[in-house]
Design an enzyme around this catalytic site. Structure first.
Site, PDB file in Angstrom:
ATOM      1  N   HIS A 240     -25.087  37.925 -32.905  1.00  0.00           N
ATOM      2  CA  HIS A 240     -25.342  36.435 -32.921  1.00  0.00           C
ATOM      3  C   HIS A 240     -25.068  35.896 -34.275  1.00  0.00           C
ATOM      4  CE1 HIS A 240     -27.332  32.539 -32.550  1.00  0.00           C
ATOM      5  NE2 HIS A 240     -27.287  32.675 -31.400  1.00  0.00           N
ATOM      6  N   CYS A 278     -21.795  32.047 -29.950  1.00  0.00           N
ATOM      7  CA  CYS A 278     -22.686  30.821 -30.314  1.00  0.00           C
ATOM      8  C   CYS A 278     -22.131  29.760 -30.748  1.00  0.00           C
ATOM      9  CB  CYS A 278     -24.023  31.300 -31.003  1.00  0.00           C
ATOM     10  SG  CYS A 278     -25.405  29.829 -30.806  1.00  0.00           S
ATOM     11  N   HIS A 305     -22.720  31.568 -25.785  1.00  0.00           N
ATOM     12  CA  HIS A 305     -23.990  30.650 -25.905  1.00  0.00           C
ATOM     13  C   HIS A 305     -23.457  29.167 -25.985  1.00  0.00           C
ATOM     14  CE1 HIS A 305     -27.391  32.983 -27.740  1.00  0.00           C
ATOM     15  NE2 HIS A 305     -26.890  33.576 -26.640  1.00  0.00           N
ATOM     16  N   ASP A 356     -27.562  27.102 -24.230  1.00  0.00           N
ATOM     17  CA  ASP A 356     -28.432  27.450 -25.316  1.00  0.00           C
ATOM     18  C   ASP A 356     -29.532  26.125 -25.433  1.00  0.00           C
ATOM     19  OD1 ASP A 356     -29.627  28.859 -27.153  1.00  0.00           O
ATOM     20  OD2 ASP A 356     -28.059  28.595 -28.655  1.00  0.00           O
ATOM     21  N   HIS A 357     -30.186  26.052 -26.479  1.00  0.00           N
ATOM     22  CA  HIS A 357     -31.002  24.950 -26.594  1.00  0.00           C
ATOM     23  C   HIS A 357     -30.634  23.622 -26.020  1.00  0.00           C
ATOM     24  CE1 HIS A 357     -31.395  27.060 -30.776  1.00  0.00           C
ATOM     25  NE2 HIS A 357     -31.929  27.726 -29.659  1.00  0.00           N
ATOM     26  N   TYR A 373     -36.232  25.618 -25.654  1.00  0.00           N
ATOM     27  CA  TYR A 373     -36.063  26.197 -24.324  1.00  0.00           C
ATOM     28  C   TYR A 373     -36.682  25.373 -23.339  1.00  0.00           C
ATOM     29  CZ  TYR A 373     -33.547  29.820 -26.763  1.00  0.00           C
ATOM     30  OH  TYR A 373     -32.425  30.481 -27.671  1.00  0.00           O
TER      31      TYR A 373
HETATM   32  C1  DNO Z   1     -32.572  30.948 -30.894  1.00  0.00           C
HETATM   33  C2  DNO Z   1     -31.712  31.873 -30.810  1.00  0.00           C
HETATM   34  C3  DNO Z   1     -32.001  33.118 -31.691  1.00  0.00           C
HETATM   35  C4  DNO Z   1     -30.993  34.254 -30.973  1.00  0.00           C
HETATM   36  C5  DNO Z   1     -31.479  35.567 -31.835  1.00  0.00           C
HETATM   37  C6  DNO Z   1     -30.350  36.469 -31.223  1.00  0.00           C
HETATM   38  O1  DNO Z   1     -32.897  30.026 -30.057  1.00  0.00           O
HETATM   39  O2  DNO Z   1     -30.290  31.481 -30.883  1.00  0.00           O
HETATM   40  O3  DNO Z   1     -33.316  33.509 -31.665  1.00  0.00           O
HETATM   41  O4  DNO Z   1     -31.608  34.560 -29.569  1.00  0.00           O
HETATM   42  O5  DNO Z   1     -30.849  35.353 -33.381  1.00  0.00           O
HETATM   43  O6  DNO Z   1     -30.487  37.841 -31.932  1.00  0.00           O
END
Ligand code: DNO
Length: 398
Positions: A240, A278, A305, A356-357, A373
């Site tokens: 990531h 991401c 992501h 993602d978020h 989340y």
């Molecule tokens: C937060 C995430 C990170 C991600 C980790 C992957 O929302 O983007 O915590 O899951 O860094 O290792």
């Protein structure tokens, strides 16, 4: 792409039954009850896999299998911890869970100053206020040499902030930056830590003599050690990117830019050494052309992501709506990955994606979800991204 969702285990208020109703196909999760460095036994992996499968879903991605700090800074016990990591990978491989997301960020997994920054429409988002982060660094953490690492414009904002800062806001900054964003992702600080700043300072001290070159060498060492297991079980490791993609708190960060990613993929050229693309993390760095990066790295991307950030002239960034204003064009990025899969003769579901978020909306704010989340916000984003994917899929069929 396969529509997946980050789910935090059987205690998550968002249940697997709910996820089936909204079109989720695969689950992204971790064995959240185990600490970084502990071996994931085959029994534990199998229990989680069966639980997910009993709800008609599959365990598509592990996010994360955390890499212990000692592996990152090269501590005396790193070889033991790498052996543990390999054993966890074997057990995952034996159970057929073969897409593994991890990161190589020292100490802090990801950083935000605000978890519910209000938007005009009544929703709220995650936000990174550069001046408040610098304030945290200089005046709360009181890190040696911190001030010299910030630019003049940010320092001017810090001076202004000092005038209006309250004890409550200082407390919230500590909570947001090192506790609430970290405790649920297998980070270093847990929410029952009574002195998080002290713990945090001792973690920073571990990296006193670790520069970018050393961290890179340690990452290469780790990846080379685990690749034979990845070859044996066909496991894809997906790093990531650093979030945000810049140097912070005097720590070395090595997955921030296109050059960093090129280095990492070339240093260990095995295709099992790949990327979690991401878009959101990468978009927070003004230096990154995220769409160009998706083209360049598509064939080494094993997990996607989808989100995007809006970067302000003062260096702050806000997490933007998936189809709103932002630095990464997600429609184009979806097209890039869907095209790359087909060009490589792979089925579209071979690549898992998750939104993602997303914003807090329609009562999410009262539910105590993990930062970023939400349920309604992510559901809306998933609906939008699923629509984009359906249109692109139709274009390929015509
Ligand atoms: C937060 C995430 C990170 C991600 C980790 C992957 O929302 O983007 O915590 O899951 O860094 O290792």
């Amino acid at each position: 792409m396969e529509k997946t969702w980050r789910w935090f285990g059987p205690n998550d208020k968002i249940t697997l039954d709910m996820l089936r109703q909204i079109g989720v196909e695969g689950i992204v999760t971790s064995l959240h009850h185990l600490k970084a460095g502990e071996i994931w036994t085959r029994e534990e992996v199998s229990k989680m896999r069966n639980f997910i499968e009993s709800h008609g879903l599959r365990w598509s991605v592990v996010e994360s299998l955390p890499v212990s700090e000692s592996i990152k800074y090269g501590g005396a016990d790193r070889d033991i911890l790498i052996e543990n990591y390999k054993e966890s990978l074997r057990n995952l491989g034996r159970e057929g869970v073969t897409t593994i997301c991890y990161n190589f960020m020292p100490v802090l997994d990801w950083a935000r100053t605000d978890l519910d920054y209000p938007n005009e429409d009544g929703t709220s988002n995650l936000y990174f206020n550069r001046a408040e982060f610098a304030y945290f660094d200089i005046h709360i953490l009181k890190r040696d040499g911190a001030e010299a690492e910030w630019d003049a414009k940010t320092l001017e904002r810090v001076e202004l902030l000092k005038k209006s800062m309250t004890k409550e806001r200082e407390h919230t900054l500590v909570e947001n930056i090192i506790v609430k964003t970290q405790c649920f992702v297998g980070g270093n600080i847990t929410d029952d830590d009574e002195a998080p700043l002290t713990t945090f300072r001792s973690l920073l001290a571990l990296y006193k003599n670790i520069d970018i070159e050393t961290l890179r060498a340690n990452m290469k060492y780790f990846l080379e050690a685990i690749m034979p297991i990845c070859d044996e079980y066909n496991i894809n490791m997906c790093v990531h990117p650093d979030d945000p993609p810049m140097q912070i708190l005097g720590l070395p960060r090595i997955v921030c830019t296109a050059d960093d990613i090129r280095w990492l993929l070339n240093a260990v050229p095995n295709p099992h050494n790949g990327l979690t693309f991401c878009a959101g993390s990468l978009s927070a760095g003004a230096q990154n052309d995220v769409n160009a990066m998706s083209r360049e790295f598509a064939s080494r991307t094993h997990f996607v992501h989808l989100r995007r950030c809006q970067v302000m002239p003062n260096g702050d960034f806000k997490e933007a709506a998936h189809l709103g204003e932002g630095r990464a064009d997600l429609i184009d990025i979806v097209r890039v990955f869907e095209t790359s899969l087909r060009e490589r003769g792979l089925c579209s579901k071979a690549l898992p994606m998750r939104v993602d978020h997303a914003p807090l909306m329609l009562g999410d704010e009262k539910m105590g979800y993990n930062a970023g989340y939400s349920f309604h916000g992510r559901m809306l984003a998933l609906g939008q991204m699923a629509g984009v994917m359906a249109v692109i899929d139709r274009e390929f069929k015509n």
